[in-house]
Design an enzyme around this catalytic site. Structure first.
Site, PDB file in Angstrom:
ATOM      1  N   ASP A  57      -4.453  -1.416   5.261  1.00 41.08           N
ATOM      2  CA  ASP A  57      -3.506  -2.408   5.793  1.00 41.08           C
ATOM      3  C   ASP A  57      -4.142  -3.293   6.860  1.00 41.08           C
ATOM      4  O   ASP A  57      -3.477  -3.732   7.797  1.00 41.08           O
ATOM      5  CB  ASP A  57      -2.241  -1.723   6.356  1.00 41.08           C
ATOM      6  N   GLY A  76      -1.337  -1.771  -1.681  1.00 43.54           N
ATOM      7  CA  GLY A  76      -0.374  -2.862  -1.782  1.00 43.54           C
ATOM      8  C   GLY A  76      -0.972  -4.070  -1.106  1.00 43.54           C
ATOM      9  O   GLY A  76      -1.257  -4.027   0.079  1.00 43.54           O
ATOM     10  N   HIS A  77      -1.236  -5.095  -1.868  1.00 42.52           N
ATOM     11  CA  HIS A  77      -1.820  -6.302  -1.297  1.00 42.52           C
ATOM     12  C   HIS A  77      -0.789  -7.417  -1.266  1.00 42.52           C
ATOM     13  O   HIS A  77      -0.138  -7.679  -2.267  1.00 42.52           O
ATOM     14  CB  HIS A  77      -3.015  -6.777  -2.137  1.00 42.52           C
ATOM     15  N   GLN A 108      -7.315   0.588   0.522  1.00 46.28           N
ATOM     16  CA  GLN A 108      -7.227   1.534   1.649  1.00 46.28           C
ATOM     17  C   GLN A 108      -8.304   1.227   2.701  1.00 46.28           C
ATOM     18  O   GLN A 108      -8.663   0.081   2.869  1.00 46.28           O
ATOM     19  CB  GLN A 108      -7.322   2.993   1.153  1.00 46.28           C
ATOM     20  N   LYS A 137      -6.743  -7.034   4.000  1.00 39.69           N
ATOM     21  CA  LYS A 137      -7.802  -7.302   3.004  1.00 39.69           C
ATOM     22  C   LYS A 137      -7.326  -8.261   1.929  1.00 39.69           C
ATOM     23  O   LYS A 137      -8.116  -9.033   1.407  1.00 39.69           O
ATOM     24  CB  LYS A 137      -8.273  -5.996   2.342  1.00 39.69           C
TER      25      LYS A 137
HETATM   26  P1  IMP Z   1      -2.334   8.825  -1.498  1.00 38.91           P
HETATM   27  O1  IMP Z   1      -3.428   7.814  -1.607  1.00 38.91           O
HETATM   28  O2  IMP Z   1      -1.034   8.332  -2.071  1.00 38.91           O
HETATM   29  O3  IMP Z   1      -2.734  10.175  -2.008  1.00 38.91           O
HETATM   30  O4  IMP Z   1      -2.048   9.025   0.067  1.00 38.91           O
HETATM   31  C1  IMP Z   1      -3.008   9.636   0.934  1.00 38.91           C
HETATM   32  C2  IMP Z   1      -2.997   8.985   2.299  1.00 38.91           C
HETATM   33  O5  IMP Z   1      -3.497   7.649   2.178  1.00 38.91           O
HETATM   34  C3  IMP Z   1      -1.610   8.839   2.935  1.00 38.91           C
HETATM   35  O6  IMP Z   1      -1.744   8.957   4.343  1.00 38.91           O
HETATM   36  C4  IMP Z   1      -1.217   7.412   2.576  1.00 38.91           C
HETATM   37  O7  IMP Z   1      -0.270   6.891   3.469  1.00 38.91           O
HETATM   38  C5  IMP Z   1      -2.560   6.722   2.704  1.00 38.91           C
HETATM   39  N1  IMP Z   1      -2.648   5.486   1.892  1.00 38.91           N
HETATM   40  C6  IMP Z   1      -2.838   5.390   0.564  1.00 38.91           C
HETATM   41  N2  IMP Z   1      -2.905   4.109   0.188  1.00 38.91           N
HETATM   42  C7  IMP Z   1      -2.785   3.371   1.301  1.00 38.91           C
HETATM   43  C8  IMP Z   1      -2.830   1.957   1.550  1.00 38.91           C
HETATM   44  O8  IMP Z   1      -3.008   1.116   0.665  1.00 38.91           O
HETATM   45  N3  IMP Z   1      -2.661   1.590   2.854  1.00 38.91           N
HETATM   46  C9  IMP Z   1      -2.507   2.504   3.858  1.00 38.91           C
HETATM   47  N4  IMP Z   1      -2.470   3.815   3.656  1.00 38.91           N
HETATM   48  C10 IMP Z   1      -2.619   4.250   2.389  1.00 38.91           C
END
Ligand code: IMP
Length: 422
Positions: free
Chosen positions: A13, A40-41, A223, A16
């Protein structure tokens, strides 16, 4: 040849989407290399706001090749929805290609993600519940189904049947929730296959051919560094490699073919989900920053935790991704403040440390050591006030990495370039 990898320097977040979209204008190929629909972009073009989860933001430029690489886990349902979303907005996605080796997120992965988070109770990770972890588990257990399987119905059904025996056992006997019917999944997924077939390709070949031709290739990380499975705040991480090295394995290019690595850093820090966060702000200041920055998940609308910029983490990101440049985003968000703080070191049990501890227990005990700088006030045009320049200089001094660009608003035009990147 010119290749650029874009990575998030903290917990995702960082903005990007905007930076990638801005630089995509100069790219011929835009590639996603890891993660899945957990990302999520947000892309703002004129008065329109677009939200993407899987498709690279380069899709808004019709002539660019957009690639979902082998390192991504693809939920076919989300991908089909996203194609329809773009078509509905008059955007032609025909330049999209998806790696035949990309693994599929199946309905049981999502169900297992939910069930495992529930079972963890107070120790939950705070995942996005998109099935990301369980899909990567199957990949590494060598049980996964891939895009290539999706378009071979017979082998798809045979592999699905085999997997469902185990997954239904787990869901029903271990977690006590309902399992899945083979026929129901097969019918839906083979429907997705027909929609996705034209997009499936050997994308490593396409990318390397593009590099050979001298095309400009941009690798878009999802991420951020501290969510990396190896280099993040384990276990509060995602299950892929958002760091720059992930671009090589997740897209099928050699490390010698990467020219530059751009770290995208937000002028303050945020994180979703659980885990340590040394510069976290609570109370009034935290609430103000969350509202001012609209720090709510793009996909989930979960409120994000927010805090001052953590340059200890930034220095660590520069190291593990070999950052050559930085893009500082959301500079405008802080412009009302009289002063801003940046953590330049930590205090841990009476000692000052400058290198990020990699285990979450130690990190949770770290107290930030701040440098405080005067605020810069409203930003006019692309003029960099002395106070803002001092802030950018501090970032450079602490990390040793030059700041190539700063983002001062959501619009493309609200971008200040200090150095060309392509
Ligand atoms: P997962 O990727 O859904 O398994 O989540 C694992 C961790 O990564 C959690 O803390 C999520 O909130 C975080 N996370 C996954 N994708 C994003 C993203 O695009 N932005 C911020 N945090 C993310």
């Amino acid at each position: 040849m010119s290749t650029l990898v874009i990575v998030g320097t903290h917990w995702g977040d960082e903005g990007k989407g905007k930076i990638t979209n801005y630089l995509s204008a100069d790219a011929d190929v835009v590639v996603r290399y890891q993660g899945g629909a957990n990302a999520g972009h947000t892309v703002v073009i004129g008065d329109k706001v677009y939200k993407l989860r899987l498709i690279p933001s380069g899709i808004f430029f019709p002539e660019k090749l957009c690639i979902i690489g082998n390192g991504v886990v693809v939920d076919p349902e989300t991908l089909v929805e996203e194609l329809d979303y773009l078509l509905g907005k008059g955007i032609d996605p025909s330049n999209l290609r998806v790696s035949s080796s990309a693994h599929l997120v199946m309905p049981y992965h999502i169900q297992l993600d939910v069930a495992e988070e529930e079972r963890r109770g107070p120790n939950k990770i705070g995942t996005t519940l998109r099935g990301i972890g369980p899909a990567y588990m199957d990949k590494f257990a060598r049980l996964g189904l891939r895009m290539a399987d999706l378009i071979r119905p017979e082998s798809f059904i045979a592999k699905l049947r085999r997997n469902l025996v185990e997954k239904n056992y787990l869901l029903e006997r271990v977690y006590g929730v309902k399992g899945f019917e083979l026929e129901e999944i097969a019918e839906r997924y083979l429907g997705f296959a027909e929609r996705l077939r034209p997009y499936i390709a050997d994308t490593s070949l396409l990318i390397n051919q593009a590099i050979d031709r001298g095309d400009k290739v941009l690798f878009e990380g999802a991420q951020g560094t501290l969510l990396d499975i190896d280099f993040g705040t384990y276990p509060y991480v995602t299950s892929s490699h958002p760091i720059a090295g992930g671009a090589c394995v997740g897209a099928g290019v050699g490390p010698t073919r990467i020219d530059r690595v751009l770290g995208v850093v937000k002028a303050y820090t945020s994180r979703v989900g659980e885990g340590p966060f040394p510069t976290e702000l609570f109370g009034e200041m935290g609430d103000w920053l969350r509202e001012r920055g609209d720090e709510y998940g793009t996909v989930t609308r979960r409120p994000r935790r927010v805090g001052w910029l953590d340059a200890v983490i930034l220095r660590y990101s520069a190291r593990v991704s070999g950052l050559t440049h930085l893009a500082v985003t959301r500079v405008d968000t802080l412009s009302e403040l009289e002063s801003v703080k940046v953590a330049v070191a930590y205090e841990y049990r009476g000692q000052i440390i400058k290198d990020l501890p990699t285990d979450p227990e130690t990190m949770a005990e770290c107290r930030p050591v701040y440098e405080e700088l005067p605020g810069w006030g409203p930003i006019r045009g692309s003029q960099v006030q002395p106070a803002l320049q001092a802030y950018l200089d501090l970032i450079r001094r602490v990390t040793g990495v030059p700041v190539a660009m700063a983002s001062i608003g959501q619009e493309r035009t609200q971008t200040i370039m200090f150095e060309e990147l392509f």
